[in-house]
Design an enzyme around this catalytic site. Structure first.
Site, PDB file in Angstrom:
ATOM      1  N   LEU A  33       0.811  -1.230   0.000  1.00 51.41           N
ATOM      2  CA  LEU A  33       0.000   0.000   0.000  1.00 51.41           C
ATOM      3  C   LEU A  33       0.837   1.271   0.000  1.00 51.41           C
ATOM      4  CD1 LEU A  33      -2.925  -1.026   2.399  1.00 51.41           C
ATOM      5  CD2 LEU A  33      -2.771  -1.268  -0.084  1.00 51.41           C
ATOM      6  N   TYR A 140      15.798   1.624 -13.657  1.00 50.17           N
ATOM      7  CA  TYR A 140      14.485   0.996 -13.771  1.00 50.17           C
ATOM      8  C   TYR A 140      14.466  -0.031 -14.911  1.00 50.17           C
ATOM      9  CZ  TYR A 140       9.558   0.427 -14.948  1.00 50.17           C
ATOM     10  OH  TYR A 140       8.337  -0.111 -15.261  1.00 50.17           O
TER      11      TYR A 140
END
Length: 312
Positions: A33, A140
């Site tokens: 979350l 990334y």
């Protein structure tokens, strides 16, 4: 089928969970979350708040005994990977290996892994197909590609089946327009707030924009197809930023007072996919035109912003 979806409270993951739950699968969502939201998790799915780097992940897998896993959880921001490469590698590489170990130890049959167009770097040719050389320009892209190699090794050593889906520019409902989102989510925010959008360069830079529901459907198709394959998930359509802005002007019935800025160093000028391998392998086709997807996205956030304004 019992399926674990990592990142299933997030933008793309929550749409995948919706489709799985609606067709009657048992779904367990693993999400810390950090960017996902509880309210985005389908009521028929079970949410476990946990980080994918948690050593207790294997115990959860032992308890749940999933047949398959769809791995969406990730650090997704290129800028973060440049500024904090250790964080990026810890989440995207170490976290993914932790998941692979849990799958190996508990007999998971299939993994569907979310990779990215970022693995390709600057295109040598267009459209980009799966045979294009890999030359990522950021941590990334490196972290996403590294996990592809781990999947191949785990398949060879342990018989763990997988499909890699390399995403183009995904947009749509639940992408945070007020956070570090893609260009479409940023445009939604600017148009709804009647704020100028800054175009860096001439606006002729092109991308392959794909609606999130089409991406979710590709993930479901990959649960039973595309074993051992790497597949480009995009529309195969090249669209310039200027064309996107024209569509927004039309959809919003408002002409944005755009600003201009210099070209940003390191930005890729043109990128779009050849998606034929994915279409044939998965028996899948993107269904939404860009105008249809942008219209649904704009309407969704228009209603959401109205509710926020009423509360205030």
């Amino acid at each position: 089928m019992k399926i674990i979806v990592t990142g299933g409270a997030g933008f793309i993951g929550s749409h995948i969970v919706d489709l799985l739950a609606e067709r009657g699968d048992q779904v367990v969502v693993i999400d810390n979350l950090s960017s996902g939201k509880k309210e985005q998790v389908h009521p028929d799915a079970r949410l476990v708040q946990m980080d994918i780097t948690d050593p207790g992940l294997v115990d959860l897998f032992e308890k749940e005994k999933p047949e398959a896993l769809i791995h969406q959880a990730a650090q997704i921001h290129v800028n973060t990977s440049v500024e904090n490469p250790i964080l990026d590698a810890n989440i995207n590489i170490v976290g993914s290996v932790n998941i692979l170990e849990a799958c190996r130890k508990t007999g998971v049959r299939k993994i569907v892994y979310a990779s990215s167009a970022a693995v390709y770097g600057n295109p040598d040719y267009l459209p980009l197909d799966e045979k294009h050389p890999v030359a990522p320009l950021s941590g990334y892209g490196i972290s996403k590609h590294t996990v592809e190699h781990y999947l191949e090794v785990y398949s060879r050593l342990y018989g763990l089946n997988y499909t890699v889906l390399r995403y183009a520019n995904v947009y749509g409902l639940r992408q945070d327009p007020r956070g570090e989102g893609g260009v479409v989510s940023i445009l939604v925010d600017k148009y709804l707030n009647r704020e100028p959008f800054t175009v860096f360069g001439d606006g002729e830079q092109t991308r392959d924009y794909i609606y999130v529901e089409d991406v979710a459907k590709a993930n479901l198709a990959a649960l039973t197809a595309g074993d051992g394959e790497i597949l480009n998930i995009g529309t195969g359509v090249r669209t310039s930023l200027n064309q996107v802005l024209e569509l927004f002007d039309e959809i919003a019935s408002y002409q944005n007072n755009k600003l201009t800025g210099p070209d940003r160093p390191g930005d890729i000028k043109h990128s779009y996919f050849d998606n034929q391998k994915a279409c044939s392998t998965l028996n899948w086709q993107p269904e939404y035109t860009l105008k249809e997807g942008l219209s649904k996205t704009y309407e969704y956030y228009q209603n959401k912003y109205r509710k926020i304004d009423k509360k205030m």
